[in-house]
Write a protein that holds these residues in place. Structure first.
Motif, PDB file in Angstrom:
ATOM      1  N   ARG A  38       0.830  -1.195   0.000  1.00 36.59           N
ATOM      2  CA  ARG A  38       0.000   0.000   0.000  1.00 36.59           C
ATOM      3  C   ARG A  38       0.864   1.244   0.000  1.00 36.59           C
ATOM      4  NH1 ARG A  38      -2.711  -0.094   6.098  1.00 36.59           N
ATOM      5  NH2 ARG A  38      -0.797   0.338   7.277  1.00 36.59           N
ATOM      6  N   GLN A  39       0.310   2.308  -0.572  1.00 36.56           N
ATOM      7  CA  GLN A  39       1.025   3.580  -0.627  1.00 36.56           C
ATOM      8  C   GLN A  39       0.076   4.689  -0.244  1.00 36.56           C
ATOM      9  OE1 GLN A  39       3.020   4.392  -4.340  1.00 36.56           O
ATOM     10  NE2 GLN A  39       4.362   5.888  -3.356  1.00 36.56           N
ATOM     11  N   ALA A  40       0.348   5.282   0.901  1.00 38.11           N
ATOM     12  CA  ALA A  40      -0.453   6.400   1.378  1.00 38.11           C
ATOM     13  C   ALA A  40       0.045   7.696   0.739  1.00 38.11           C
ATOM     14  CB  ALA A  40      -0.371   6.491   2.897  1.00 38.11           C
ATOM     15  N   PRO A  41      -0.790   8.720   0.687  1.00 35.36           N
ATOM     16  CA  PRO A  41      -0.371   9.996   0.087  1.00 35.36           C
ATOM     17  C   PRO A  41       0.895  10.530   0.741  1.00 35.36           C
ATOM     18  CG  PRO A  41      -2.728  10.001   0.474  1.00 35.36           C
ATOM     19  CD  PRO A  41      -2.189   8.750   1.112  1.00 35.36           C
ATOM     20  N   GLY A  42       1.885  10.842  -0.081  1.00 37.95           N
ATOM     21  CA  GLY A  42       3.125  11.411   0.422  1.00 37.95           C
ATOM     22  C   GLY A  42       4.065  10.433   1.077  1.00 37.95           C
ATOM     23  N   LYS A  43       3.746   9.147   1.028  1.00 42.54           N
ATOM     24  CA  LYS A  43       4.587   8.140   1.671  1.00 42.54           C
ATOM     25  C   LYS A  43       5.062   7.112   0.656  1.00 42.54           C
ATOM     26  CE  LYS A  43       2.634   8.539   6.302  1.00 42.54           C
ATOM     27  NZ  LYS A  43       2.103   7.789   7.474  1.00 42.54           N
ATOM     28  N   GLU A  44       6.055   6.343   1.071  1.00 40.16           N
ATOM     29  CA  GLU A  44       6.574   5.293   0.202  1.00 40.16           C
ATOM     30  C   GLU A  44       5.654   4.069   0.254  1.00 40.16           C
ATOM     31  OE1 GLU A  44      11.356   6.326   0.459  1.00 40.16           O
ATOM     32  OE2 GLU A  44      10.588   4.399   1.173  1.00 40.16           O
ATOM     33  N   ARG A  45       5.739   3.278  -0.802  1.00 39.58           N
ATOM     34  CA  ARG A  45       4.974   2.037  -0.842  1.00 39.58           C
ATOM     35  C   ARG A  45       5.537   1.072   0.209  1.00 39.58           C
ATOM     36  NH1 ARG A  45       3.617  -0.376  -6.700  1.00 39.58           N
ATOM     37  NH2 ARG A  45       3.132   1.853  -6.895  1.00 39.58           N
ATOM     38  N   GLU A  46       4.643   0.398   0.914  1.00 42.91           N
ATOM     39  CA  GLU A  46       5.061  -0.524   1.960  1.00 42.91           C
ATOM     40  C   GLU A  46       4.278  -1.833   1.870  1.00 42.91           C
ATOM     41  OE1 GLU A  46       4.164   1.157   5.795  1.00 42.91           O
ATOM     42  OE2 GLU A  46       1.996   0.998   5.504  1.00 42.91           O
ATOM     43  N   LEU A  47       4.903  -2.885   2.362  1.00 46.00           N
ATOM     44  CA  LEU A  47       4.241  -4.177   2.393  1.00 46.00           C
ATOM     45  C   LEU A  47       3.183  -4.197   3.491  1.00 46.00           C
ATOM     46  CD1 LEU A  47       4.108  -7.197   1.504  1.00 46.00           C
ATOM     47  CD2 LEU A  47       5.745  -7.661   3.334  1.00 46.00           C
ATOM     48  N   GLU A  88      -5.591   5.926   9.063  1.00 45.00           N
ATOM     49  CA  GLU A  88      -4.219   5.755   8.573  1.00 45.00           C
ATOM     50  C   GLU A  88      -4.070   4.562   7.631  1.00 45.00           C
ATOM     51  OE1 GLU A  88      -5.234   6.085  11.767  1.00 45.00           O
ATOM     52  OE2 GLU A  88      -4.033   4.811  13.122  1.00 45.00           O
ATOM     53  N   ASP A  89      -5.123   3.782   7.444  1.00 47.72           N
ATOM     54  CA  ASP A  89      -5.094   2.724   6.442  1.00 47.72           C
ATOM     55  C   ASP A  89      -5.418   3.247   5.046  1.00 47.72           C
ATOM     56  OD1 ASP A  89      -6.656   0.607   8.874  1.00 47.72           O
ATOM     57  OD2 ASP A  89      -4.553   0.566   8.263  1.00 47.72           O
ATOM     58  N   THR A  90      -5.802   4.502   4.964  1.00 46.32           N
ATOM     59  CA  THR A  90      -6.102   5.109   3.675  1.00 46.32           C
ATOM     60  C   THR A  90      -4.874   5.066   2.778  1.00 46.32           C
ATOM     61  OG1 THR A  90      -7.814   6.572   4.553  1.00 46.32           O
ATOM     62  CG2 THR A  90      -6.718   7.264   2.508  1.00 46.32           C
ATOM     63  N   ALA A  91      -5.036   4.465   1.592  1.00 55.09           N
ATOM     64  CA  ALA A  91      -3.913   4.288   0.675  1.00 55.09           C
ATOM     65  C   ALA A  91      -4.412   3.652  -0.609  1.00 55.09           C
ATOM     66  CB  ALA A  91      -2.847   3.393   1.306  1.00 55.09           C
ATOM     67  N   VAL A  92      -3.555   3.655  -1.599  1.00 57.30           N
ATOM     68  CA  VAL A  92      -3.783   2.816  -2.774  1.00 57.30           C
ATOM     69  C   VAL A  92      -3.142   1.465  -2.476  1.00 57.30           C
ATOM     70  CG1 VAL A  92      -3.384   2.502  -5.231  1.00 57.30           C
ATOM     71  CG2 VAL A  92      -3.814   4.800  -4.322  1.00 57.30           C
ATOM     72  N   TYR A  93      -3.921   0.416  -2.643  1.00 54.64           N
ATOM     73  CA  TYR A  93      -3.450  -0.939  -2.359  1.00 54.64           C
ATOM     74  C   TYR A  93      -3.128  -1.647  -3.673  1.00 54.64           C
ATOM     75  CZ  TYR A  93      -4.657  -0.481   2.540  1.00 54.64           C
ATOM     76  OH  TYR A  93      -4.702  -0.087   3.865  1.00 54.64           O
ATOM     77  N   TYR A  94      -1.934  -2.217  -3.719  1.00 52.07           N
ATOM     78  CA  TYR A  94      -1.441  -2.868  -4.930  1.00 52.07           C
ATOM     79  C   TYR A  94      -1.226  -4.359  -4.684  1.00 52.07           C
ATOM     80  CZ  TYR A  94      -0.252   1.883  -6.464  1.00 52.07           C
ATOM     81  OH  TYR A  94      -0.284   3.195  -6.815  1.00 52.07           O
ATOM     82  N   CYS A  95      -1.664  -5.156  -5.619  1.00 48.87           N
ATOM     83  CA  CYS A  95      -1.361  -6.584  -5.618  1.00 48.87           C
ATOM     84  C   CYS A  95       0.015  -6.777  -6.250  1.00 48.87           C
ATOM     85  CB  CYS A  95      -2.430  -7.314  -6.410  1.00 48.87           C
ATOM     86  SG  CYS A  95      -2.280  -9.106  -6.429  1.00 48.87           S
TER      87      CYS A  95
END
Length: 115
Positions: A38-47, A88-95
């Motif tokens: 997932r990648q939240a606004p302004g943050k790095e993508r994280e597992l 804080e779970d708001t994010a784009v979630y990527y498979c």
């Protein structure tokens, strides 16, 4: 090539639940691990969570006890059940998956947690 297509994102109130799904197609025979990042606004993508073909799982500390990753090898799908959602779970979630040194990503699905 591997294609990953996510579904299930949306807007939910704090404390609510959502279920994300990812369908894999293409050259998937040698795929082992599949995961959700997932990648939240302004943050790095994280597992967020990952699962192997045999069913072993691993979760980020921030989602342990609230998220559950599962997999259907026969249908080539991986799902993420998200409960007790927080803003804080708001994010784009990527498979995500990989074959050897090649990473494959879905286009992402937006999860917004807000009242």
């Amino acid at each position: 090539q591997v294609q990953l297509v996510e579904s299930g994102g949306g807007l939910v109130q704090p404390g609510g639940s959502l279920r994300l799904s990812c369908a894999a197609s293409g050259s998937i025979a040698s795929i082992n691990a599949m995961g959700w990042y997932r990648q939240a606004p302004g943050k790095e993508r994280e597992l967020a969570a990952i699962i192997t073909r045999s069913g072993s799982t691993n979760y980020a500390d921030s989602v342990k006890g609230r998220f559950t990753i599962s997999r259907d090898n026969a249908k080539n799908t991986v799902s993420l059940q998200m409960n007790s959602l927080k803003p804080e779970d708001t994010a784009v979630y990527y498979c995500h998956t990989n074959r050897g040194f090649v990473d494959y990503w879905g286009k992402g699905t937006l999860v917004s947690v807000s009242s």
